[in-house]
Design a protein around this motif. Structure first.
Motif, PDB file in Angstrom:
ATOM      1  N   ALA A 137       0.852  -1.188   0.000  1.00  0.00           N
ATOM      2  CA  ALA A 137       0.000   0.000   0.000  1.00  0.00           C
ATOM      3  C   ALA A 137       0.889   1.241   0.000  1.00  0.00           C
ATOM      4  CB  ALA A 137      -0.906  -0.005   1.218  1.00  0.00           C
ATOM      5  N   ILE A 138       0.470   2.237  -0.770  1.00  0.00           N
ATOM      6  CA  ILE A 138       1.212   3.498  -0.852  1.00  0.00           C
ATOM      7  C   ILE A 138       0.223   4.655  -0.798  1.00  0.00           C
ATOM      8  CG2 ILE A 138       3.139   2.517  -2.182  1.00  0.00           C
ATOM      9  CD1 ILE A 138       1.877   3.815  -4.697  1.00  0.00           C
ATOM     10  N   PRO A 139       0.684   5.837  -0.407  1.00  0.00           N
ATOM     11  CA  PRO A 139      -0.175   7.014  -0.494  1.00  0.00           C
ATOM     12  C   PRO A 139      -0.361   7.409  -1.961  1.00  0.00           C
ATOM     13  CG  PRO A 139       1.771   7.454   0.889  1.00  0.00           C
ATOM     14  CD  PRO A 139       1.946   6.114   0.267  1.00  0.00           C
ATOM     15  N   VAL A 140      -1.480   8.012  -2.270  1.00  0.00           N
ATOM     16  CA  VAL A 140      -1.778   8.411  -3.646  1.00  0.00           C
ATOM     17  C   VAL A 140      -0.702   9.346  -4.194  1.00  0.00           C
ATOM     18  CG1 VAL A 140      -3.432   9.643  -5.112  1.00  0.00           C
ATOM     19  CG2 VAL A 140      -4.255   8.063  -3.373  1.00  0.00           C
ATOM     20  N   ASN A 141      -0.097  10.161  -3.347  1.00  0.00           N
ATOM     21  CA  ASN A 141       0.921  11.093  -3.830  1.00  0.00           C
ATOM     22  C   ASN A 141       2.227  10.407  -4.218  1.00  0.00           C
ATOM     23  OD1 ASN A 141       2.073  10.576  -1.338  1.00  0.00           O
ATOM     24  ND2 ASN A 141       1.846  12.664  -0.574  1.00  0.00           N
ATOM     25  N   GLN A 142       2.334   9.091  -4.010  1.00  0.00           N
ATOM     26  CA  GLN A 142       3.505   8.347  -4.461  1.00  0.00           C
ATOM     27  C   GLN A 142       3.261   7.644  -5.798  1.00  0.00           C
ATOM     28  OE1 GLN A 142       5.121   5.731  -1.490  1.00  0.00           O
ATOM     29  NE2 GLN A 142       5.637   7.419  -0.121  1.00  0.00           N
ATOM     30  N   LEU A 143       2.073   7.804  -6.346  1.00  0.00           N
ATOM     31  CA  LEU A 143       1.812   7.288  -7.688  1.00  0.00           C
ATOM     32  C   LEU A 143       2.582   8.141  -8.697  1.00  0.00           C
ATOM     33  CD1 LEU A 143      -2.069   6.868  -7.472  1.00  0.00           C
ATOM     34  CD2 LEU A 143      -0.408   5.010  -7.625  1.00  0.00           C
ATOM     35  N   PRO A 144       2.891   7.595  -9.874  1.00  0.00           N
ATOM     36  CA  PRO A 144       3.511   8.437 -10.904  1.00  0.00           C
ATOM     37  C   PRO A 144       2.619   9.640 -11.218  1.00  0.00           C
ATOM     38  CG  PRO A 144       3.612   6.127 -11.531  1.00  0.00           C
ATOM     39  CD  PRO A 144       2.739   6.209 -10.313  1.00  0.00           C
ATOM     40  N   GLN A 145       3.230  10.729 -11.616  1.00  0.00           N
ATOM     41  CA  GLN A 145       2.504  11.979 -11.860  1.00  0.00           C
ATOM     42  C   GLN A 145       1.344  11.822 -12.845  1.00  0.00           C
ATOM     43  OE1 GLN A 145       3.080  14.581  -9.915  1.00  0.00           O
ATOM     44  NE2 GLN A 145       1.327  15.590 -10.814  1.00  0.00           N
ATOM     45  N   PRO A 146       1.507  11.101 -13.987  1.00  0.00           N
ATOM     46  CA  PRO A 146       0.364  10.940 -14.890  1.00  0.00           C
ATOM     47  C   PRO A 146      -0.833  10.243 -14.226  1.00  0.00           C
ATOM     48  CG  PRO A 146       2.383  10.365 -16.021  1.00  0.00           C
ATOM     49  CD  PRO A 146       2.738  10.549 -14.571  1.00  0.00           C
ATOM     50  N   ALA A 147      -0.568   9.309 -13.344  1.00  0.00           N
ATOM     51  CA  ALA A 147      -1.659   8.619 -12.639  1.00  0.00           C
ATOM     52  C   ALA A 147      -2.375   9.586 -11.698  1.00  0.00           C
ATOM     53  CB  ALA A 147      -1.119   7.412 -11.871  1.00  0.00           C
ATOM     54  N   GLN A 148      -1.618  10.398 -10.997  1.00  0.00           N
ATOM     55  CA  GLN A 148      -2.226  11.382 -10.105  1.00  0.00           C
ATOM     56  C   GLN A 148      -3.095  12.364 -10.881  1.00  0.00           C
ATOM     57  OE1 GLN A 148       0.395  13.200  -7.135  1.00  0.00           O
ATOM     58  NE2 GLN A 148       1.845  11.515  -7.455  1.00  0.00           N
ATOM     59  N   GLN A 149      -2.610  12.802 -12.028  1.00  0.00           N
ATOM     60  CA  GLN A 149      -3.382  13.741 -12.854  1.00  0.00           C
ATOM     61  C   GLN A 149      -4.654  13.084 -13.383  1.00  0.00           C
ATOM     62  OE1 GLN A 149      -0.352  14.846 -15.682  1.00  0.00           O
ATOM     63  NE2 GLN A 149       0.203  16.669 -14.517  1.00  0.00           N
ATOM     64  N   PHE A 150      -4.561  11.815 -13.791  1.00  0.00           N
ATOM     65  CA  PHE A 150      -5.729  11.090 -14.287  1.00  0.00           C
ATOM     66  C   PHE A 150      -6.794  10.997 -13.198  1.00  0.00           C
ATOM     67  CE2 PHE A 150      -8.212   7.282 -15.109  1.00  0.00           C
ATOM     68  CZ  PHE A 150      -8.501   7.398 -16.458  1.00  0.00           C
ATOM     69  N   ILE A 151      -6.380  10.651 -11.999  1.00  0.00           N
ATOM     70  CA  ILE A 151      -7.322  10.531 -10.880  1.00  0.00           C
ATOM     71  C   ILE A 151      -7.967  11.877 -10.595  1.00  0.00           C
ATOM     72  CG2 ILE A 151      -7.493  10.116  -8.393  1.00  0.00           C
ATOM     73  CD1 ILE A 151      -5.274   7.963  -8.814  1.00  0.00           C
ATOM     74  N   GLN A 152      -7.176  12.924 -10.559  1.00  0.00           N
ATOM     75  CA  GLN A 152      -7.713  14.256 -10.277  1.00  0.00           C
ATOM     76  C   GLN A 152      -8.703  14.686 -11.355  1.00  0.00           C
ATOM     77  OE1 GLN A 152      -7.373  15.991  -7.493  1.00  0.00           O
ATOM     78  NE2 GLN A 152      -8.802  17.476  -8.319  1.00  0.00           N
ATOM     79  N   THR A 153      -8.390  14.397 -12.613  1.00  0.00           N
ATOM     80  CA  THR A 153      -9.237  14.824 -13.723  1.00  0.00           C
ATOM     81  C   THR A 153     -10.555  14.064 -13.767  1.00  0.00           C
ATOM     82  OG1 THR A 153      -7.296  15.417 -15.031  1.00  0.00           O
ATOM     83  CG2 THR A 153      -9.351  15.072 -16.232  1.00  0.00           C
ATOM     84  N   TYR A 154     -10.501  12.744 -13.646  1.00  0.00           N
ATOM     85  CA  TYR A 154     -11.686  11.926 -13.876  1.00  0.00           C
ATOM     86  C   TYR A 154     -12.344  11.371 -12.613  1.00  0.00           C
ATOM     87  CZ  TYR A 154      -9.993  12.140 -18.630  1.00  0.00           C
ATOM     88  OH  TYR A 154      -9.558  12.585 -19.849  1.00  0.00           O
ATOM     89  N   PHE A 155     -11.636  11.334 -11.503  1.00  0.00           N
ATOM     90  CA  PHE A 155     -12.175  10.757 -10.276  1.00  0.00           C
ATOM     91  C   PHE A 155     -11.907  11.664  -9.078  1.00  0.00           C
ATOM     92  CE2 PHE A 155     -11.653   7.290 -13.210  1.00  0.00           C
ATOM     93  CZ  PHE A 155     -12.739   6.471 -12.974  1.00  0.00           C
ATOM     94  N   GLY A 156     -11.770  12.951  -9.320  1.00  0.00           N
ATOM     95  CA  GLY A 156     -11.441  13.899  -8.260  1.00  0.00           C
ATOM     96  C   GLY A 156     -12.457  13.958  -7.142  1.00  0.00           C
ATOM     97  N   ASP A 157     -13.705  13.614  -7.440  1.00  0.00           N
ATOM     98  CA  ASP A 157     -14.751  13.664  -6.421  1.00  0.00           C
ATOM     99  C   ASP A 157     -14.872  12.353  -5.638  1.00  0.00           C
ATOM    100  OD1 ASP A 157     -15.657  12.251  -8.643  1.00  0.00           O
ATOM    101  OD2 ASP A 157     -17.739  12.849  -8.357  1.00  0.00           O
ATOM    102  N   GLN A 158     -14.052  11.361  -5.973  1.00  0.00           N
ATOM    103  CA  GLN A 158     -14.119  10.054  -5.315  1.00  0.00           C
ATOM    104  C   GLN A 158     -13.146   9.985  -4.139  1.00  0.00           C
ATOM    105  OE1 GLN A 158     -16.287   7.709  -6.224  1.00  0.00           O
ATOM    106  NE2 GLN A 158     -17.006   8.919  -7.949  1.00  0.00           N
ATOM    107  N   LYS A 159     -13.524   9.246  -3.115  1.00  0.00           N
ATOM    108  CA  LYS A 159     -12.653   9.022  -1.970  1.00  0.00           C
ATOM    109  C   LYS A 159     -11.825   7.766  -2.233  1.00  0.00           C
ATOM    110  CE  LYS A 159     -12.495   8.378   2.960  1.00  0.00           C
ATOM    111  NZ  LYS A 159     -13.209   8.191   4.193  1.00  0.00           N
ATOM    112  N   THR A 160     -10.508   7.881  -2.114  1.00  0.00           N
ATOM    113  CA  THR A 160      -9.616   6.743  -2.339  1.00  0.00           C
ATOM    114  C   THR A 160      -9.634   5.826  -1.131  1.00  0.00           C
ATOM    115  OG1 THR A 160      -8.186   8.129  -3.698  1.00  0.00           O
ATOM    116  CG2 THR A 160      -7.258   6.062  -2.900  1.00  0.00           C
ATOM    117  N   ALA A 161      -9.925   4.542  -1.358  1.00  0.00           N
ATOM    118  CA  ALA A 161      -9.902   3.561  -0.289  1.00  0.00           C
ATOM    119  C   ALA A 161      -8.529   2.901  -0.185  1.00  0.00           C
ATOM    120  CB  ALA A 161     -10.975   2.486  -0.516  1.00  0.00           C
ATOM    121  N   LEU A 162      -7.876   2.667  -1.345  1.00  0.00           N
ATOM    122  CA  LEU A 162      -6.598   1.968  -1.348  1.00  0.00           C
ATOM    123  C   LEU A 162      -5.824   2.325  -2.601  1.00  0.00           C
ATOM    124  CD1 LEU A 162      -4.695  -0.384  -0.301  1.00  0.00           C
ATOM    125  CD2 LEU A 162      -6.037  -1.885  -1.784  1.00  0.00           C
ATOM    126  N   ALA A 163      -4.556   2.581  -2.433  1.00  0.00           N
ATOM    127  CA  ALA A 163      -3.625   2.706  -3.561  1.00  0.00           C
ATOM    128  C   ALA A 163      -2.492   1.744  -3.259  1.00  0.00           C
ATOM    129  CB  ALA A 163      -3.105   4.132  -3.692  1.00  0.00           C
TER     130      ALA A 163
END
Length: 146
Positions: A25-51
């Motif tokens: 398990a890792i914090p979302v901010n340790q994902l590669p930058q493109p993955a973080q941007q994708f999540i923010q763009t398309y799933f920004g309103d969702q609560k992350t349960a696990l990365a």
């Protein structure tokens, strides 16, 4: 000599198998930058349960699961490889190529795209009516499965 070679090969195989499924398990901010941007763009309103980071013998990938059950998988560079939406939701239409959306709408107008997967050979979508459509890299329909 054969026994020694077999013993070494067996030890290597066991060690490789142990390393091949190393998930953490890792914090979302340790994902590669493109993955973080994708999540923010398309799933920004969702609560992350696990990365989590999945480290195999020769590759690394990432998976993010949201509290509502939606899931995204990313390759080692942070490019999405699979997006699954649950609970009556449809996936972000913007990530599905227009040719694939058009084909799905033409053959199954009442169905929604629930998941999309892409790899080096093409795309596969799963529809709300449980049909699976496969496309090559030029977006030609190559298979329909129920």
């Amino acid at each position: 000599m054969k026994k020694l070679i077999l013993l070494l090969f067996g030890a290597f195989a066991i060690h490789s198998a142990a390393l091949a499924d190393n998930d953490k398990a890792i914090p979302v901010n340790q994902l590669p930058q493109p993955a973080q941007q994708f999540i923010q763009t398309y799933f920004g309103d969702q609560k992350t349960a696990l990365a989590k980071q999945e480290t195999g013998l020769f590759e690394k990938s990432y998976e993010v699961v949201f509290a509502n059950g939606d899931k995204i998988e990313f390759d080692r560079n942070g490019q999405w490889t699979e997006v699954q939406c649950r609970n009556g939701r449809t996936g972000p239409a913007e990530i599905v190529p227009e040719a694939i959306r058009s084909c799905a709408a033409e053959y199954y107008p009442d169905a929604m795209i629930r998941s999309i997967e892409r790899d080096r050979n093409g795309y596969e979508i799963n529809l709300s009516n449980r049909m699976e459509l496969s496309f090559d890299l030029q977006f030609n329909l190559i298979d329909i499965d129920d």
